[in-house]
Each structure stands twice: as C-alpha cells, then as structure tokens.
Design an enzyme around this catalytic site. Structure first.
Site, PDB file in Angstrom:
ATOM      1  N   TYR A 278      50.284  40.096  22.234  1.00 54.12           N
ATOM      2  CA  TYR A 278      50.996  38.994  22.892  1.00 54.12           C
ATOM      3  C   TYR A 278      50.216  38.617  24.153  1.00 54.12           C
ATOM      4  O   TYR A 278      49.907  39.493  24.967  1.00 54.12           O
ATOM      5  CB  TYR A 278      52.413  39.450  23.246  1.00 54.12           C
ATOM      6  CG  TYR A 278      53.159  38.477  24.117  1.00 54.12           C
ATOM      7  CD1 TYR A 278      53.599  37.270  23.599  1.00 54.12           C
ATOM      8  CD2 TYR A 278      53.399  38.750  25.458  1.00 54.12           C
ATOM      9  CE1 TYR A 278      54.262  36.363  24.400  1.00 54.12           C
ATOM     10  CE2 TYR A 278      54.076  37.851  26.261  1.00 54.12           C
ATOM     11  CZ  TYR A 278      54.505  36.662  25.733  1.00 54.12           C
ATOM     12  OH  TYR A 278      55.155  35.755  26.525  1.00 54.12           O
TER      13      TYR A 278
ATOM     14  N   ASP B 206      54.578  47.731  21.230  1.00 58.10           N
ATOM     15  CA  ASP B 206      55.441  46.559  21.389  1.00 58.10           C
ATOM     16  C   ASP B 206      56.071  46.302  20.020  1.00 58.10           C
ATOM     17  O   ASP B 206      55.394  45.868  19.087  1.00 58.10           O
ATOM     18  CB  ASP B 206      54.590  45.371  21.863  1.00 58.10           C
ATOM     19  CG  ASP B 206      55.414  44.095  22.086  1.00 58.10           C
ATOM     20  OD1 ASP B 206      56.499  43.981  21.489  1.00 58.10           O
ATOM     21  OD2 ASP B 206      54.947  43.223  22.842  1.00 58.10           O
TER      22      ASP B 206
ATOM     23  N   ARG C 112      71.782  47.876  41.083  1.00 59.30           N
ATOM     24  CA  ARG C 112      70.350  47.745  40.766  1.00 59.30           C
ATOM     25  C   ARG C 112      69.829  49.033  40.138  1.00 59.30           C
ATOM     26  O   ARG C 112      69.028  49.020  39.214  1.00 59.30           O
ATOM     27  CB  ARG C 112      69.551  47.392  42.032  1.00 59.30           C
ATOM     28  CG  ARG C 112      68.060  47.563  41.844  1.00 59.30           C
ATOM     29  CD  ARG C 112      67.169  46.780  42.806  1.00 59.30           C
ATOM     30  NE  ARG C 112      67.636  46.670  44.164  1.00 59.30           N
ATOM     31  CZ  ARG C 112      67.555  47.645  45.092  1.00 59.30           C
ATOM     32  NH1 ARG C 112      67.034  48.820  44.793  1.00 59.30           N
ATOM     33  NH2 ARG C 112      67.997  47.431  46.303  1.00 59.30           N
TER      34      ARG C 112
ATOM     35  N   LYS D  68      64.152  38.254  22.016  1.00 59.76           N
ATOM     36  CA  LYS D  68      63.859  37.806  20.651  1.00 59.76           C
ATOM     37  C   LYS D  68      64.925  38.328  19.678  1.00 59.76           C
ATOM     38  O   LYS D  68      66.081  38.005  19.830  1.00 59.76           O
ATOM     39  CB  LYS D  68      62.430  38.233  20.290  1.00 59.76           C
ATOM     40  CG  LYS D  68      61.409  37.988  21.405  1.00 59.76           C
ATOM     41  CD  LYS D  68      61.164  36.512  21.689  1.00 59.76           C
ATOM     42  CE  LYS D  68      60.325  36.268  22.929  1.00 59.76           C
ATOM     43  NZ  LYS D  68      59.038  36.965  22.993  1.00 59.76           N
TER      44      LYS D  68
HETATM   45  C1  LIG Z   1      58.136  37.304  23.949  1.00 64.99           C
HETATM   46  C2  LIG Z   1      57.289  38.500  23.812  1.00 64.99           C
HETATM   47  C3  LIG Z   1      56.956  39.283  24.930  1.00 64.99           C
HETATM   48  C4  LIG Z   1      57.370  38.912  26.348  1.00 64.99           C
HETATM   49  O1  LIG Z   1      58.748  38.969  26.519  1.00 64.99           O
HETATM   50  P1  LIG Z   1      59.571  38.039  27.550  1.00 64.99           P
HETATM   51  O2  LIG Z   1      60.982  38.434  27.288  1.00 64.99           O
HETATM   52  O3  LIG Z   1      59.263  36.607  27.216  1.00 64.99           O
HETATM   53  O4  LIG Z   1      59.117  38.382  28.912  1.00 64.99           O
HETATM   54  C5  LIG Z   1      56.197  40.418  24.721  1.00 64.99           C
HETATM   55  N1  LIG Z   1      55.762  40.771  23.488  1.00 64.99           N
HETATM   56  C6  LIG Z   1      56.065  40.031  22.400  1.00 64.99           C
HETATM   57  C7  LIG Z   1      55.550  40.470  21.077  1.00 64.99           C
HETATM   58  C8  LIG Z   1      56.829  38.884  22.520  1.00 64.99           C
HETATM   59  O5  LIG Z   1      57.107  38.152  21.424  1.00 64.99           O
END
Ligand SMILES: *Cc1c(COP(=O)(O)O)cnc(C)c1O
Length: 375
Positions: A99, A171, A47, A196
């Site tokens: 987001y 982000d 962990r 993604k």
């Molecule tokens: C999908 C996404 C998130 C969240 O990520 P998860 O892996 O679904 O928890 C945050 N920011 C953006 C821009 C995203 O596309």
C-alpha cells in the site's frame, strides 16, 4: 469454533447491569475515583484506555488469534505507532507493491527521523535474504498486495525474518481474518485498516495492530498509543465492532461476486489482463490454497491502451462508483495511478475494483456496457 460464531461471541456480551444485548458506547473521557482515591476499574482517562475501544481490541484478539491488540484512528496511525516503536538506526524491509502509504511514511516521516528501509520483491527469497541486515527489526508484508494482487509466502518470509532476528508484520486489510490469519502463519503482528472490510460500510476511519505476544515491544507500542493519542473515538470503535458481526457473511458474498466478475472480465476482448487470485492463471495458485481460505473480493484490471482508455472505461460506469478505498458494501473502482501520483509503479492502464454486495448480474451488466463503449 468457526469464524462466524467467534465473530458474534466476540462482539456480543450483554451488559451485566442493564441486560442490553448491544454494547453501550462509553463517551466519557474520564473515570471517577472513590474516596480512597482508587479507580474502580482499569480505566482512568479515555486516551489511554476506554471500555468501547477495549471491547473492539478484545474482539480483534479473538478473530486474529493474537495475545494483544491496539486500536488507532486510521490504518496509517497504526502503522505510524509501530514504526515509532523502533529506534533511529533500525532498518525495515517492505514489499515493492505495498500500500503506497506505508513506504510513503517511511520515506517522508521516518527516514528523516533515522530509520532506513529497503523495498524488496517478497516473492524473491534470495533478494529478501540479501536485504536482511543485523539492524533489520521489521519485515513488512502485505498479501494479497495492493494493487497487483500478488501473494507473499508468509511461512517462508517469517522463517527468513526470524533467522535474522526481525519481526514480521502482515498488513491483513485485504484478506481479513476470514480468509487469512497471519499469526497462524508465524507472523508476529497483524495490521489492519479497519476503514475497509472490518467496518465494511465506508463510514468510519480506523486502524488496528494485533500482536502474537504481549511482550516488551507490544508494551512499547501501547505506550505510544496512549502518549501520542492517535486513537479512535468510542463511536468509531463501536461502528467497527458492529461491522465485525457481519464480516464473514459480507466477505464470502463479496468474494463469490468478485469471482463471477473476474471470470467475465478475463477473456473480454477489451481487457488485457485481470489480476485476481481466484483465476486459474494467477501465478501463486498453490500458495493461495496453502495460506488463504479464498481469493477475496479485490481485483485489478488492465484494459488495452493507456491511462486515457482506463479513465474512459470507468467514466462510462453507471452502477459502480468511482472512488478510492475498498471493502464497503458498495462497489468502488479507481484509476490507481492517478491516486498514487507521478512516482507510481502501478501500470497506467490499470483500474482497481472493490466488489461490494450488489448482485453479480448487475455489476457485470454495468462493466459490459462500459467496455462495449470503449471501441
Ligand atoms: C487503506 C489501507 C491502508 C491505510 O489505512 P487508512 O485507514 O486509510 O489509514 C493500509 N493498508 C492497506 C492495504 C489499505 O488498503
């Protein structure tokens, strides 16, 4: 060194014992001590740290140009750990079209816990300046934004935030380090949903933070990562590392197709507006050239009409899959307002398209036949 070379080098270190050219997956949860009760390496319990996660974290440090990195079980878990490192009474600034999960975490989890936050249009520098208070610890940017594809000037926001003593988080999920490196643009922390583009095949959930400095704040987030355990499995880390090897090729190919798709949709009689940073009519063209290597492979489209028309349009698609998420090799489309729920500010006639690796001609043919049937 160019990005593509770095991506291979950062994810490819032949195993010193076996010579295996692909990194092994270390599934062990615990690591043996010698007779003197010492651990042979830096690992004790999985962990806290393990070799497969560490390999991914090191690769992310290289690709984003940071000093430290922490991997998590999802993008939301990464965001969560960062906010958990703040203290009750601290204040966060977050963009108006971030987001939806980011402000949702602030509202549902961290507001009751004592954080305050303000949502602000990051392109309105006066509004940003006016919203920076003495207790503002974090300015949270997302660029290009989701789902309106607006661009935040990271250099200017970083200057304003730093003058006020706040950290800047970007982000970078949509741009990826292929197209934008926020740390080079004076941001302090990069956040990714590795679910993604970084993994790229819609088969793993993950998140990561990359830090410009390995300082006290970074140590605090690392402590939270190890204590709270919202960490990715070794197999998931390995999948993300594998995705990184092809990230540059995928993003460039998907982006070229996205440009062709956006050019087709822009000016189609059934379409009211296309939001894509690669179109000449995007309001932030100069900024895109200044801080990005290209417009990316995400676009949003407003059809003429309302939610019903948008849903009828995507209902006619045969090749493009109706699903949430983005960044995979298969094109995905969704009616964003349905996903975000009644509180959404996203236009009801908007659909968001994540362009995959299919051939542009086939995607355009699918969109064309669906739009033709709208009338
Ligand atoms: C999908 C996404 C998130 C969240 O990520 P998860 O892996 O679904 O928890 C945050 N920011 C953006 C821009 C995203 O596309």
């Amino acid at each position: 060194m160019q990005f593509d070379t770095m991506a291979i080098l950062a994810t490819h270190q032949p195993d010193p014992i076996t010579g295996a050219v692909v990194q092994p997956i270390h599934l062990a949860t615990t690591f043996a001590r010698n007779a003197a009760n010492e651990l042979p390496g830096p690992y004790g319990y999985a962990r806290v740290n393990n070799p497969t996660r560490e390999a991914l974290e090191k690769a992310l440090i290289t690709l984003e140009g940071g000093a430290a990195s922490l991997a998590f079980g999802s993008g939301q878990a990464a965001t969560m750990a960062l906010f958990q490192a703040l203290r009750p009474g601290d204040h966060v600034l977050v963009g108006t079209d971030a987001y939806y999960g980011t402000p949702a975490l602030l509202e549902e989890v961290f507001h009751p816990w004592g954080l305050t936050y303000t949502r602000v249009d990051m392109s309105n520098f006066d509004a940003v300046q006016a919203s920076l208070h003495e207790n503002t610890r974090v300015v949270w940017c997302e660029t290009p934004s989701n789902p309106m594809l607006s661009i935040t000037d990271l250099l200017t926001i970083s200057r304003l935030a730093h003058e006020a003593g706040a950290l800047v988080v970007c982000d970078n999920t949509w741009a990826t380090p292929v197209l934008q490196r926020p740390i080079d643009l004076n941001c302090d922390i990069v956040m990714h949903s590795t679910t993604k583009y970084l993994s790229g095949h819609s088969d793993v959930l993950g998140g990561a933070l990359i830090f410009k400095r390995d300082d006290e704040f970074t140590k605090r987030v690392r402590q939270i990562q190890g204590l709270s355990g919202a960490v990715p499995s070794p197999f998931d880390c390995w999948l993300v590392s594998r995705g990184l090897k092809t990230l540059g090729v995928r993003v460039r190919a998907q982006m070229a197709t996205a440009q062709a798709v956006a050019d087709f949709l822009d000016g189609h009689p059934a379409i009211q507006r296309v939001h894509y940073p690669g179109l000449a009519n995007h309001p932030d063209r100069a900024l895109i050239h200044q801080q990005m290597n290209g417009p990316g492979a995400m676009l949003s489209v407003q059809v003429h009409g309302g939610a019903d028309d948008a849903i009828r349009f995507i209902g006619q698609l045969k090749l493009i899959t109706r699903a949430t998420s983005l960044g995979g090799v298969e094109s995905l489309i969704e009616h964003r307002a349905s996903v975000e729920g009644p509180a959404t500010k996203t236009p009801q006639n908007l659909v968001r398209l994540s362009v995959g690796l299919e051939h542009a001609e086939d995607l355009i043919a699918d969109l064309a036949q669906a739009l033709d049937r709208l009338h």
